[in-house]
Design a protein around this motif. Structure first.
Motif, PDB file in Angstrom:
ATOM      1  N   LYS A 231       0.921  -1.287   0.140  1.00  0.00           N
ATOM      2  CA  LYS A 231      -0.149   0.046  -0.131  1.00  0.00           C
ATOM      3  C   LYS A 231       0.809   1.313   0.025  1.00  0.00           C
ATOM      4  O   LYS A 231       0.308   2.252   0.178  1.00  0.00           O
ATOM      5  N   GLY A 232       2.191   1.024  -0.079  1.00  0.00           N
ATOM      6  CA  GLY A 232       3.090   2.184  -0.273  1.00  0.00           C
ATOM      7  C   GLY A 232       2.931   3.049  -1.674  1.00  0.00           C
ATOM      8  O   GLY A 232       2.247   2.540  -2.615  1.00  0.00           O
ATOM      9  N   TYR A 233       3.163   4.350  -1.633  1.00  0.00           N
ATOM     10  CA  TYR A 233       3.146   5.013  -2.825  1.00  0.00           C
ATOM     11  C   TYR A 233       4.347   5.225  -3.649  1.00  0.00           C
ATOM     12  O   TYR A 233       5.462   5.616  -3.052  1.00  0.00           O
ATOM     13  N   LEU A 234       4.374   5.372  -4.912  1.00  0.00           N
ATOM     14  CA  LEU A 234       5.371   5.637  -5.714  1.00  0.00           C
ATOM     15  C   LEU A 234       5.001   6.933  -6.836  1.00  0.00           C
ATOM     16  O   LEU A 234       3.996   6.824  -7.265  1.00  0.00           O
ATOM     17  N   LEU A 235       5.862   7.972  -6.592  1.00  0.00           N
ATOM     18  CA  LEU A 235       5.237   9.250  -7.209  1.00  0.00           C
ATOM     19  C   LEU A 235       6.563   9.289  -8.203  1.00  0.00           C
ATOM     20  O   LEU A 235       7.683   9.449  -8.061  1.00  0.00           O
ATOM     21  N   LEU A 236       5.959   9.671  -9.824  1.00  0.00           N
ATOM     22  CA  LEU A 236       6.853   9.495 -10.658  1.00  0.00           C
ATOM     23  C   LEU A 236       6.760  10.662 -11.653  1.00  0.00           C
ATOM     24  O   LEU A 236       5.480  11.364 -11.901  1.00  0.00           O
ATOM     25  N   SER A 237       7.730  11.407 -11.970  1.00  0.00           N
ATOM     26  CA  SER A 237       7.559  12.503 -12.922  1.00  0.00           C
ATOM     27  C   SER A 237       8.939  12.464 -13.935  1.00  0.00           C
ATOM     28  O   SER A 237      10.034  11.809 -13.534  1.00  0.00           O
ATOM     29  N   GLY A 238       9.156  13.541 -14.764  1.00  0.00           N
ATOM     30  CA  GLY A 238      10.223  13.541 -15.647  1.00  0.00           C
ATOM     31  C   GLY A 238      10.076  13.085 -17.211  1.00  0.00           C
ATOM     32  O   GLY A 238      10.987  12.931 -17.732  1.00  0.00           O
ATOM     33  N   PHE A 239       8.951  12.756 -17.517  1.00  0.00           N
ATOM     34  CA  PHE A 239       8.502  12.084 -18.801  1.00  0.00           C
ATOM     35  C   PHE A 239       7.584  12.983 -19.429  1.00  0.00           C
ATOM     36  O   PHE A 239       6.688  13.951 -18.674  1.00  0.00           O
ATOM     37  N   TYR A 240       7.174  12.872 -20.819  1.00  0.00           N
ATOM     38  CA  TYR A 240       6.099  13.541 -21.620  1.00  0.00           C
ATOM     39  C   TYR A 240       4.858  12.886 -21.177  1.00  0.00           C
ATOM     40  O   TYR A 240       4.848  11.597 -20.909  1.00  0.00           O
ATOM     41  N   THR A 241       3.753  13.493 -21.767  1.00  0.00           N
ATOM     42  CA  THR A 241       2.524  12.797 -21.743  1.00  0.00           C
ATOM     43  C   THR A 241       2.293  11.538 -22.353  1.00  0.00           C
ATOM     44  O   THR A 241       1.527  10.878 -22.281  1.00  0.00           O
ATOM     45  N   GLN A 242       3.102  11.582 -23.557  1.00  0.00           N
ATOM     46  CA  GLN A 242       2.894  10.547 -24.479  1.00  0.00           C
ATOM     47  C   GLN A 242       3.586   9.160 -23.957  1.00  0.00           C
ATOM     48  O   GLN A 242       3.391   8.242 -24.555  1.00  0.00           O
ATOM     49  N   ASP A 243       4.144   9.214 -22.920  1.00  0.00           N
ATOM     50  CA  ASP A 243       4.949   8.309 -22.360  1.00  0.00           C
ATOM     51  C   ASP A 243       4.355   7.651 -21.106  1.00  0.00           C
ATOM     52  O   ASP A 243       4.748   6.779 -20.554  1.00  0.00           O
ATOM     53  N   VAL A 244       3.164   8.295 -20.736  1.00  0.00           N
ATOM     54  CA  VAL A 244       2.456   7.565 -19.757  1.00  0.00           C
ATOM     55  C   VAL A 244       2.164   6.037 -19.923  1.00  0.00           C
ATOM     56  O   VAL A 244       2.142   5.256 -18.809  1.00  0.00           O
ATOM     57  N   GLU A 245       1.590   5.732 -20.981  1.00  0.00           N
ATOM     58  CA  GLU A 245       1.207   4.311 -21.121  1.00  0.00           C
ATOM     59  C   GLU A 245       2.209   3.374 -20.939  1.00  0.00           C
ATOM     60  O   GLU A 245       2.149   2.478 -20.262  1.00  0.00           O
ATOM     61  N   ASP A 246       3.385   3.614 -21.358  1.00  0.00           N
ATOM     62  CA  ASP A 246       4.631   3.017 -21.227  1.00  0.00           C
ATOM     63  C   ASP A 246       4.936   2.612 -19.646  1.00  0.00           C
ATOM     64  O   ASP A 246       5.301   1.795 -19.232  1.00  0.00           O
ATOM     65  N   LEU A 247       4.922   3.815 -19.316  1.00  0.00           N
ATOM     66  CA  LEU A 247       5.173   3.869 -17.614  1.00  0.00           C
ATOM     67  C   LEU A 247       4.141   3.049 -16.900  1.00  0.00           C
ATOM     68  O   LEU A 247       4.564   2.321 -15.886  1.00  0.00           O
ATOM     69  N   VAL A 248       2.983   3.236 -16.996  1.00  0.00           N
ATOM     70  CA  VAL A 248       2.034   2.536 -16.468  1.00  0.00           C
ATOM     71  C   VAL A 248       1.990   1.136 -16.671  1.00  0.00           C
ATOM     72  O   VAL A 248       1.747   0.159 -15.645  1.00  0.00           O
ATOM     73  N   LYS A 249       2.003   0.812 -17.883  1.00  0.00           N
ATOM     74  CA  LYS A 249       2.193  -0.769 -18.368  1.00  0.00           C
ATOM     75  C   LYS A 249       3.381  -1.211 -17.515  1.00  0.00           C
ATOM     76  O   LYS A 249       3.123  -2.285 -16.835  1.00  0.00           O
ATOM     77  N   ALA A 250       4.554  -0.625 -17.306  1.00  0.00           N
ATOM     78  CA  ALA A 250       5.696  -1.183 -16.585  1.00  0.00           C
ATOM     79  C   ALA A 250       5.252  -1.307 -15.122  1.00  0.00           C
ATOM     80  O   ALA A 250       5.720  -2.340 -14.343  1.00  0.00           O
ATOM     81  N   ALA A 251       4.704  -0.432 -14.627  1.00  0.00           N
ATOM     82  CA  ALA A 251       4.242  -0.274 -13.116  1.00  0.00           C
ATOM     83  C   ALA A 251       3.396  -1.506 -12.907  1.00  0.00           C
ATOM     84  O   ALA A 251       3.283  -2.174 -12.010  1.00  0.00           O
ATOM     85  N   THR A 252       2.338  -1.610 -13.733  1.00  0.00           N
ATOM     86  CA  THR A 252       1.268  -2.654 -13.486  1.00  0.00           C
ATOM     87  C   THR A 252       1.886  -4.117 -13.476  1.00  0.00           C
ATOM     88  O   THR A 252       1.570  -4.866 -12.601  1.00  0.00           O
ATOM     89  N   SER A 253       2.845  -4.280 -14.195  1.00  0.00           N
ATOM     90  CA  SER A 253       3.413  -5.495 -14.179  1.00  0.00           C
ATOM     91  C   SER A 253       4.259  -5.907 -13.018  1.00  0.00           C
ATOM     92  O   SER A 253       4.532  -7.124 -12.607  1.00  0.00           O
ATOM     93  N   LEU A 254       4.444  -5.034 -12.140  1.00  0.00           N
ATOM     94  CA  LEU A 254       5.141  -5.101 -11.059  1.00  0.00           C
ATOM     95  C   LEU A 254       4.279  -4.893  -9.793  1.00  0.00           C
ATOM     96  O   LEU A 254       4.821  -4.664  -8.612  1.00  0.00           O
ATOM     97  N   GLY A 255       2.841  -5.026  -9.830  1.00  0.00           N
ATOM     98  CA  GLY A 255       2.074  -4.927  -9.077  1.00  0.00           C
ATOM     99  C   GLY A 255       1.730  -3.615  -8.457  1.00  0.00           C
ATOM    100  O   GLY A 255       1.201  -3.333  -7.182  1.00  0.00           O
ATOM    101  N   LEU A 256       1.968  -2.513  -9.129  1.00  0.00           N
ATOM    102  CA  LEU A 256       1.592  -1.048  -8.793  1.00  0.00           C
ATOM    103  C   LEU A 256       0.199  -0.673  -9.581  1.00  0.00           C
ATOM    104  O   LEU A 256       0.192  -1.015 -10.925  1.00  0.00           O
ATOM    105  N   LYS A 257      -0.621  -0.028  -9.206  1.00  0.00           N
ATOM    106  CA  LYS A 257      -1.843   0.471  -9.817  1.00  0.00           C
ATOM    107  C   LYS A 257      -1.872   1.943  -9.956  1.00  0.00           C
ATOM    108  O   LYS A 257      -1.284   2.570  -8.969  1.00  0.00           O
ATOM    109  N   LEU A 258      -2.360   2.394 -10.779  1.00  0.00           N
ATOM    110  CA  LEU A 258      -2.418   3.859 -11.159  1.00  0.00           C
ATOM    111  C   LEU A 258      -3.471   4.468 -10.216  1.00  0.00           C
ATOM    112  O   LEU A 258      -4.599   4.083 -10.389  1.00  0.00           O
TER     113      LEU A 258
END
Length: 275
Positions: A231-258
């Motif tokens: 239930k801990g939180y990961l805050l990410l930035s430093g990327f463009y809006t078009q990169d969100v899908e790639d970041l969320v996909k990688a995070a989801t595969s590791l048990g992180l939800k948006l």
């Protein structure tokens, strides 16, 4: 060491994008101007080919007009004192330099004496990270700030009541500046030097902050997830809006939800939570 100076006139919407792109190819200091940005790179480390390719790729869209010169080593603090304005993130925090007066009406205040534009709150990524931090409970939490820069996010975590804050950066210059800013804001912790693999922070952490760039975030995402409590939180930035899908996909595969996403000036930020 002499510096190359590039006065870049451009459309306002491209200022922060150009700063981020130039930082990736070795530029280490920037000043925002009425017409665009002034960008500085050590002459000995300047990559002409990469610079020309970058300018060419944005020249038409950003309407770039470029003037190049050379200057001796600069007193960046003096230059910032001439050009640096405080910023406000809603009523959450007022970010100022030591030569500015305090302002009432904010829950918190951060004093940053910057030596470059990243990590002052002016950049859209830092602004969004600060805002997202204000939406999370930090009281009594362990917080890790990856690629801390000026230390502004670590300082924000401290002000929001974090029990322990650990921070590090790969640049020894940033570490020196970050520790100066820690002192200004009452943090007794010291910023470490190295990558996350070199520093090897010992989890678990309740909150991990990472405002870096897409490639580094994707490379290190598994480490971030492994350092978080359930239930801990990961805050990410430093990327463009078009990169969100790639970041969320990688995070989801590791048990992180948006939990939440935001965008400002084509830069994105995410709040993710571990299962």
């Amino acid at each position: 060491m002499d510096y190359l100076e590039f006065k870049i006139k451009c459309l306002e919407d491209f200022r922060e994008i150009l700063i981020a792109e130039l930082a990736e190819i070795g530029f280490d200091s920037f000043l925002e101007t009425e017409d665009g940005i002034d960008a500085y790179a050590p002459e000995s480390e300047f990559d002409r080919e990469a610079f020309d390719q970058l300018i060419d790729s944005y020249k038409e869209a950003a309407k770039i007009n470029l003037t190049e010169g050379k200057m001796p080593k600069v007193n960046w603090n003096e230059e910032w004192e001439k050009n640096y304005d405080p910023i406000a993130v809603d009523d959450l925090v007022y970010v100022r330099a030591s030569f500015h007066e305090s302002q009432p009406g904010f829950r918190h205040e951060i004093v940053i004496n910057p030596k470059m534009s990243f990590g002052t709150g002016h950049h859209a990524t830092t602004f969004q990270m600060l805002r997202h931090q204000g939406e999370l409970d930090h009281e009594g939490k362990r917080v890790l700030d990856v690629g801390s820069g000026t230390g502004i996010l670590a300082i924000m975590a401290h002000l929001l009541g974090a029990r322990e804050v650990e921070a590090f950066d790969i640049d020894d210059w940033c570490v020196d500046n970050g520790n100066e800013n820690f002192d200004l804001n009452g943090l007794i912790t010291r910023m470490g030097l190295g990558t996350i693999r070199q520093v090897n922070p010992q989890g678990p952490f309740d909150i991990v902050l990472a405002n870096i760039n897409k490639n580094v975030l994707l490379d290190e995402m598994k480490i971030y997830a492994g350092l978080l409590v359930s239930k801990g939180y990961l805050l990410l930035s430093g990327f463009y809006t078009q990169d969100v899908e790639d970041l969320v996909k990688a995070a989801t595969s590791l048990g992180l939800k948006l939990i939440k996403s935001s965008d400002k000036d084509n830069w994105a930020a995410l709040i993710l939570q571990k299962d």
